[in-house]
Design an enzyme around this catalytic site. Structure first.
Site, PDB file in Angstrom:
ATOM      1  N   VAL A  11       0.833  -1.208   0.000  1.00 18.50           N
ATOM      2  CA  VAL A  11       0.000   0.000   0.000  1.00 18.50           C
ATOM      3  C   VAL A  11       0.866   1.257   0.000  1.00 18.50           C
ATOM      4  O   VAL A  11       0.675   2.164  -0.819  1.00 18.50           O
ATOM      5  CB  VAL A  11      -0.963  -0.010   1.204  1.00 18.50           C
ATOM      6  CG1 VAL A  11      -1.674   1.323   1.340  1.00 18.50           C
ATOM      7  CG2 VAL A  11      -1.983  -1.135   1.051  1.00 18.50           C
ATOM      8  N   ASP A  30      10.505   3.898   5.489  1.00 17.93           N
ATOM      9  CA  ASP A  30      10.149   2.586   6.028  1.00 17.93           C
ATOM     10  C   ASP A  30      11.078   2.288   7.191  1.00 17.93           C
ATOM     11  O   ASP A  30      12.254   2.654   7.144  1.00 17.93           O
ATOM     12  CB  ASP A  30      10.280   1.488   4.954  1.00 17.93           C
ATOM     13  CG  ASP A  30       9.551   0.215   5.358  1.00 17.93           C
ATOM     14  OD1 ASP A  30       8.418   0.011   4.907  1.00 17.93           O
ATOM     15  OD2 ASP A  30      10.113  -0.538   6.189  1.00 17.93           O
ATOM     16  N   LYS A  35      15.521  -2.227   3.579  1.00 17.82           N
ATOM     17  CA  LYS A  35      14.566  -2.016   2.478  1.00 17.82           C
ATOM     18  C   LYS A  35      14.665  -0.574   1.975  1.00 17.82           C
ATOM     19  O   LYS A  35      14.693  -0.312   0.771  1.00 17.82           O
ATOM     20  CB  LYS A  35      13.128  -2.304   2.957  1.00 17.82           C
ATOM     21  CG  LYS A  35      12.108  -2.187   1.871  1.00 17.82           C
ATOM     22  CD  LYS A  35      10.684  -2.379   2.152  1.00 17.82           C
ATOM     23  CE  LYS A  35       9.983  -2.799   3.233  1.00 17.82           C
ATOM     24  NZ  LYS A  35       8.553  -2.940   3.242  1.00 17.82           N
ATOM     25  N   PHE A 265     -15.197 -12.399  -8.636  1.00 17.88           N
ATOM     26  CA  PHE A 265     -15.013 -13.109  -7.378  1.00 17.88           C
ATOM     27  C   PHE A 265     -15.977 -14.266  -7.198  1.00 17.88           C
ATOM     28  O   PHE A 265     -16.401 -14.586  -6.089  1.00 17.88           O
ATOM     29  CB  PHE A 265     -15.018 -12.147  -6.196  1.00 17.88           C
ATOM     30  CG  PHE A 265     -13.691 -11.461  -6.045  1.00 17.88           C
ATOM     31  CD1 PHE A 265     -13.226 -10.615  -7.042  1.00 17.88           C
ATOM     32  CD2 PHE A 265     -12.880 -11.688  -4.965  1.00 17.88           C
ATOM     33  CE1 PHE A 265     -11.984 -10.018  -6.965  1.00 17.88           C
ATOM     34  CE2 PHE A 265     -11.629 -11.089  -4.865  1.00 17.88           C
ATOM     35  CZ  PHE A 265     -11.193 -10.244  -5.864  1.00 17.88           C
ATOM     36  N   GLY A 269     -11.954 -22.530  -6.304  1.00 17.25           N
ATOM     37  CA  GLY A 269     -10.584 -23.012  -6.314  1.00 17.25           C
ATOM     38  C   GLY A 269     -10.172 -23.581  -4.974  1.00 17.25           C
ATOM     39  O   GLY A 269     -11.009 -24.058  -4.197  1.00 17.25           O
ATOM     40  N   GLY A 273      -6.255 -16.585  -0.157  1.00 18.10           N
ATOM     41  CA  GLY A 273      -5.095 -16.393   0.710  1.00 18.10           C
ATOM     42  C   GLY A 273      -4.650 -14.951   0.613  1.00 18.10           C
ATOM     43  O   GLY A 273      -5.457 -14.058   0.357  1.00 18.10           O
ATOM     44  N   CYS A 276      -4.380 -10.097   3.093  1.00 19.95           N
ATOM     45  CA  CYS A 276      -5.535  -9.262   3.437  1.00 19.95           C
ATOM     46  C   CYS A 276      -6.764 -10.059   3.870  1.00 19.95           C
ATOM     47  O   CYS A 276      -7.200  -9.932   5.012  1.00 19.95           O
ATOM     48  CB  CYS A 276      -5.869  -8.342   2.264  1.00 19.95           C
ATOM     49  SG  CYS A 276      -4.561  -7.160   1.967  1.00 19.95           S
ATOM     50  N   ARG A 343       2.406 -15.039   1.254  1.00 18.23           N
ATOM     51  CA  ARG A 343       1.829 -14.982   2.594  1.00 18.23           C
ATOM     52  C   ARG A 343       0.425 -15.589   2.578  1.00 18.23           C
ATOM     53  O   ARG A 343      -0.410 -15.211   1.757  1.00 18.23           O
ATOM     54  CB  ARG A 343       1.795 -13.532   3.101  1.00 18.23           C
ATOM     55  CG  ARG A 343       3.187 -12.958   3.343  1.00 18.23           C
ATOM     56  CD  ARG A 343       3.131 -11.496   3.736  1.00 18.23           C
ATOM     57  NE  ARG A 343       2.678 -10.662   2.639  1.00 18.23           N
ATOM     58  CZ  ARG A 343       2.528  -9.326   2.758  1.00 18.23           C
ATOM     59  NH1 ARG A 343       2.766  -8.739   3.926  1.00 18.23           N
ATOM     60  NH2 ARG A 343       2.135  -8.598   1.723  1.00 18.23           N
TER      61      ARG A 343
HETATM   62  C1  UDX Z   1      -7.684  -8.022  -1.671  1.00 16.90           C
HETATM   63  C2  UDX Z   1      -8.839  -7.141  -2.148  1.00 16.90           C
HETATM   64  O1  UDX Z   1      -9.296  -7.592  -3.402  1.00 16.90           O
HETATM   65  C3  UDX Z   1      -8.380  -5.699  -2.244  1.00 16.90           C
HETATM   66  O2  UDX Z   1      -9.454  -4.847  -2.612  1.00 16.90           O
HETATM   67  C4  UDX Z   1      -7.832  -5.242  -0.905  1.00 16.90           C
HETATM   68  O3  UDX Z   1      -7.381  -3.935  -0.948  1.00 16.90           O
HETATM   69  C5  UDX Z   1      -6.733  -6.168  -0.455  1.00 16.90           C
HETATM   70  O4  UDX Z   1      -7.179  -7.502  -0.422  1.00 16.90           O
HETATM   71  P1  UDX Z   1      -5.561  -9.172  -2.744  1.00 16.90           P
HETATM   72  O5  UDX Z   1      -5.428  -9.850  -1.455  1.00 16.90           O
HETATM   73  O6  UDX Z   1      -4.381  -8.564  -3.356  1.00 16.90           O
HETATM   74  O7  UDX Z   1      -6.693  -8.004  -2.631  1.00 16.90           O
HETATM   75  O8  UDX Z   1      -6.080 -10.247  -3.773  1.00 16.90           O
HETATM   76  P2  UDX Z   1      -7.455 -10.677  -4.439  1.00 16.90           P
HETATM   77  O9  UDX Z   1      -7.335 -10.524  -5.906  1.00 16.90           O
HETATM   78  O10 UDX Z   1      -8.597 -10.076  -3.771  1.00 16.90           O
HETATM   79  O11 UDX Z   1      -7.439 -12.252  -4.134  1.00 16.90           O
HETATM   80  C6  UDX Z   1      -7.484 -12.700  -2.824  1.00 16.90           C
HETATM   81  C7  UDX Z   1      -7.525 -14.227  -2.802  1.00 16.90           C
HETATM   82  O12 UDX Z   1      -8.790 -14.669  -3.264  1.00 16.90           O
HETATM   83  C8  UDX Z   1      -6.470 -14.878  -3.691  1.00 16.90           C
HETATM   84  O13 UDX Z   1      -5.932 -15.984  -3.036  1.00 16.90           O
HETATM   85  C9  UDX Z   1      -7.279 -15.329  -4.909  1.00 16.90           C
HETATM   86  O14 UDX Z   1      -6.720 -16.471  -5.530  1.00 16.90           O
HETATM   87  C10 UDX Z   1      -8.630 -15.670  -4.271  1.00 16.90           C
HETATM   88  N1  UDX Z   1      -9.776 -15.571  -5.191  1.00 16.90           N
HETATM   89  C11 UDX Z   1     -10.087 -14.362  -5.749  1.00 16.90           C
HETATM   90  C12 UDX Z   1     -10.546 -16.723  -5.440  1.00 16.90           C
HETATM   91  O15 UDX Z   1     -10.269 -17.805  -4.949  1.00 16.90           O
HETATM   92  N2  UDX Z   1     -11.624 -16.601  -6.271  1.00 16.90           N
HETATM   93  C13 UDX Z   1     -11.987 -15.410  -6.846  1.00 16.90           C
HETATM   94  O16 UDX Z   1     -12.973 -15.378  -7.577  1.00 16.90           O
HETATM   95  C14 UDX Z   1     -11.183 -14.252  -6.577  1.00 16.90           C
END
Ligand code: UDX
Length: 459
Positions: A11, A30, A35, A265, A269, A273, A276, A343
Site C-alpha cells: 500500500v 520505512d 529495504k 469473485f 478453487g 489467501g 488481506c 503470505r
Molecule cells: C484483496 C482485495 O481484493 C483488495 O481490494 C484489498 O485492498 C486487499 O485484499 P488481494 O489480497 O491482493 O486483494 O487479492 P485478491 O485478488 O482479492 O485475491 C485474494 C484471494 O482470493 C487470492 O488468493 C485469490 O486467488 C482468491 N480468489 C479471488 C478466489 O479464490 N476466487 C476469486 O474469484 C477471486
C-alpha cells in the site's frame, strides 16, 4: 502538494509512487533500513507490475524521495500512515506500528498536518489516533486525523490505485475533506500520464465518497469480508456441483449475469489467501464481537476456506491412492498470479500437506520461488514448468499464472510418468489437456478423460 508516506509495503509504495506519478512531491520512509536503502538505489522489495518503472521515474524527476521517517514527517503537509497491521495470535489487528508513528508525528511535527490512516484498521482506530496525538502533542501541532482506506489488489496495485472504483475518505472537518480532494483531484479527473495503459480507458469522475471516520474504517473491512464470503460461497456451490453432477463454470456464469450478484469473485478453487482476506476477516469478526455482534457468518466463511486445502488433497488421494513416494509437480506458489507474495498462500498449504503425506514435490512459480524458499526450504524448486513435470505422477495447478494456461501439453505428455492434471483454479482448457492424452480434474464437477473428447462439444 508535498506529501509524506510512512511505510513502503504494497500500500505505501504504491501510494507514494502513484501520487508522485500524478504530480505531487512525495517523501516515503520505512522502518526497515535495509529495504529503505535498497529503494534509495532502485531495488524493489516486491514484484508488482508497473511499480518499478514509476518508482524509478519518480526518483529520476525528483518527485519521489525515500528518506528517514523523521525527514519524511518533516516534509509533507499530509502524512499517509501505511504501516503493517498484522494479525495478533487472537486475530486482533496489531496496531503498535501505527501507534508508534502517531507518537513520532505528535512529538516532531509543527504547524498543521493532515494525518491519513491508510493501513487497514479496526473501526474507531481514527478516534484512538486523534486522542493519542493530542496526548503526545508537544509542539502545539494543529492536525486532522482522517481515514482513507485503500482497495488495491496485489498484482494490479498500480492500475487499481490510478483507476479506482471509488475513493473513500472518513473525515471530521471540511478542511480535511478539501485537502484530500485536492490530493486525489488528478485521479478523480483522470488527468495524469497513465503508466499502465498505452491507450488509457480513462473514466473521469471517480467516486469520491466523503463519510465519517468510523464508517470509512468499516467500509474497508466489510468490503474485504464480503469478497471473501463470495469466494467461500462459490466454493461451496462448486462442491455441490461436483456431488450433484453439474458444472460450476456454467453455474457461476449463470448466477453472475445477475447484476445484483456480478460475475467477479465467483471463481472456485483451493481457497483465498494473501495478506488481506484471512487477517481482515478475523479482525472484523473480533471487532464485531467487541461490540456484541456475533458475526458467525464470517466465521463460517473462514471455516469453508480452511477446508479447501484438505478437500483438494483428498482429490489427489482419490486418484493416486497412497501419496507416500508419489512425485507431484506443483505449478504456482504465490497466493495469486502477478505477485511474488506467498503470505497465507493456499498453494503452500497444499504443498505442506503433500509433503506431510510423504509425497515428493517439484515446484515452479514464475516469480515467487525466492520468497517460498524461506517458508519451504525442503521443496525442490525448478527452472520452469516442464522441469517440474519430469517423471510426475500428477501435475497440480495451484496459482493461475498465464504461462500455465499456454502450456505445451504435447511436450508435457512426454515428460510425465502419468498424464494426470488436477486444476485447482479451473483455468486450463479441458479440451487442450484431454486432447493430449491427459486425464483432467477441475473444481466443481469440471473434468475430462481422453475417451470423452468427442462429447465435449455437445456440453
Ligand atoms: C484483496 C482485495 O481484493 C483488495 O481490494 C484489498 O485492498 C486487499 O485484499 P488481494 O489480497 O491482493 O486483494 O487479492 P485478491 O485478488 O482479492 O485475491 C485474494 C484471494 O482470493 C487470492 O488468493 C485469490 O486467488 C482468491 N480468489 C479471488 C478466489 O479464490 N476466487 C476469486 O474469484 C477471486
Amino acid at each position: 502538494m508535498r506529501l509524506s508516506v510512512i511505510g513502503a509495503g504494497y500500500v505505501g509504495l504504491t501510494t507514494a509512487a502513484c501520487l508522485a506519478q500524478v504530480g505531487h512531491d512525495v517523501f516515503c520512509s520505512d522502518s526497515d533500513v535495509d529495504k529503505l536503502h535498497k529503494l534509495q538505489h532502485g531495488v524493489m522489495p516486491i514484484f508488482e507490475p508497473h511499480l518499478q518503472s514509476i518508482v524509478a521515474h519518480g526518483q529520476e524527476i525528483g518527485r519521489l524521495t525515500f528518506d528517514s521517517t523523521e525527514r519524511t514527517i518533516d516534509f509533507g503537509e499530509a502524512i499517509f500512515i501505511c504501516v503493517g497491521t498484522p494479525p495478533l495470535g487472537n486475530g486482533d489487528a496489531d496496531l503498535s506500528a501505527i501507534e508508534g508513528v502517531a507518537r513520532t508525528i505528535a512529538k516532531r511535527a509543527e504547524g498543521y498536518r493532515l494525518i491519513i490512516e491508510k493501513s487497514t484498521v479496526p473501526v474507531q482506530t481514527g478516534a484512538q489516533l486523534r486522542k493519542h496525538v493530542s496526548v503526545h502533542n508537544t509542539n502545539g501541532l494543529e492536525y486532522d486525523v482522517v481515514s482513507n482506506p485503500e482497495f488495491l489488489k496485489e498484482g494490479t496495485s498500480v492500475e487499481d490505485f490510478l483507476h479506482p472504483d471509488r475513493i473513500v475518505v472518513g473525515v471530521d472537518s471540511s478542511r480535511a475533506a478539501r485537502l484530500l480532494q485536492e490530493i486525489y483531484q488528478p485521479i478523480i479527473d483522470q488527468t495524469f500520464t497513465c503508466p499502465v495503459h498505452a491507450d488509457c480507458p480513462r473514466r473521469p469522475g471517480v467516486h469520491f465518497l466523503v463519510t465519517d471516520t468510523n464508517s470509512a474504517e468499516i467500509i474497508k473491512h466489510a468490503s474485504n469480508s464480503f469478497l471473501a464470503m463470495k469466494i467461500s460461497f462459490i466454493n461451496m456451490v462448486a462442491d455441490l456441483c461436483e456431488a450433484a453432477g453439474a458444472d460450476i463454470g456454467k453455474v457461476a456464469a449463470g448466477i453472475g449475469l445477475d447484476p445484483r450478484i456480478g460475475s467477479d469473485f465467483l471463481h472456485p478453487g483451493i481457497g483465498f489467501g494473501g495478506f488481506c482476506f484471512p487477517k481482515d476477516l478475523q479482525a472484523f469478526v473480533r471487532i464485531a464481537e467487541k461490540f456484541g455482534c456475533d458475526f458467525a457468518l464470517l466465521e463460517e466463511v473462514e471455516r469453508i476456506n480452511q477446508k479447501r486445502v484438505h478437500r483438494f488433497v483428498e482429490k489427489l488421494k482419490k486418484e493416486l491412492w497412497v501419496l507416500r513416494g508419489k512425485k507431484i509437480c506443483a505449478w504456482g506458489l504465490a497466493f495469486k498470479p502477478n505477485t511474488d507474495d506467498v503470505r497465507f498462500a493456499p498453494a503452500l498449504a497444499v504443498i505442506r500437506q503433500l509433503l506431510a503425506e510423504g509425497a515428493s514435490v517439484r515446484a515452479y512459480d514464475p516469480q515467487a520461488m525466492r520468497k517460498a524458499q524461506s517458508e519451504l526450504p525442503e521443496l525442490t524448486y525448478c527452472h520452469d514448468a516442464y522441469e517440474a513435470a519430469e517423471g510426475a505422477d500428477a501435475i497440480v495447478l495451484l496459482t493461475e499464472w498465464e504461462e500455465f494456461r499456454n502450456a505445451d501439453w504435447k511436450r508435457l505428455a512426454g515428460l510425465v510418468e502419468r498424464p494426470w492434471m488436477i486444476d485447482g483454479r479451473n483455468v486450463l482448457s479441458r479440451e487442450d489437456v484431454v486432447g493430449h492424452g491427459f486425464q483432467y480434474v477441475g473444481i466443481g464437477g469440471v473434468s475430462g478423460t481422453p475417451e470423452m473428447t468427442h462429447s465435449f462439444a455437445s456440453i
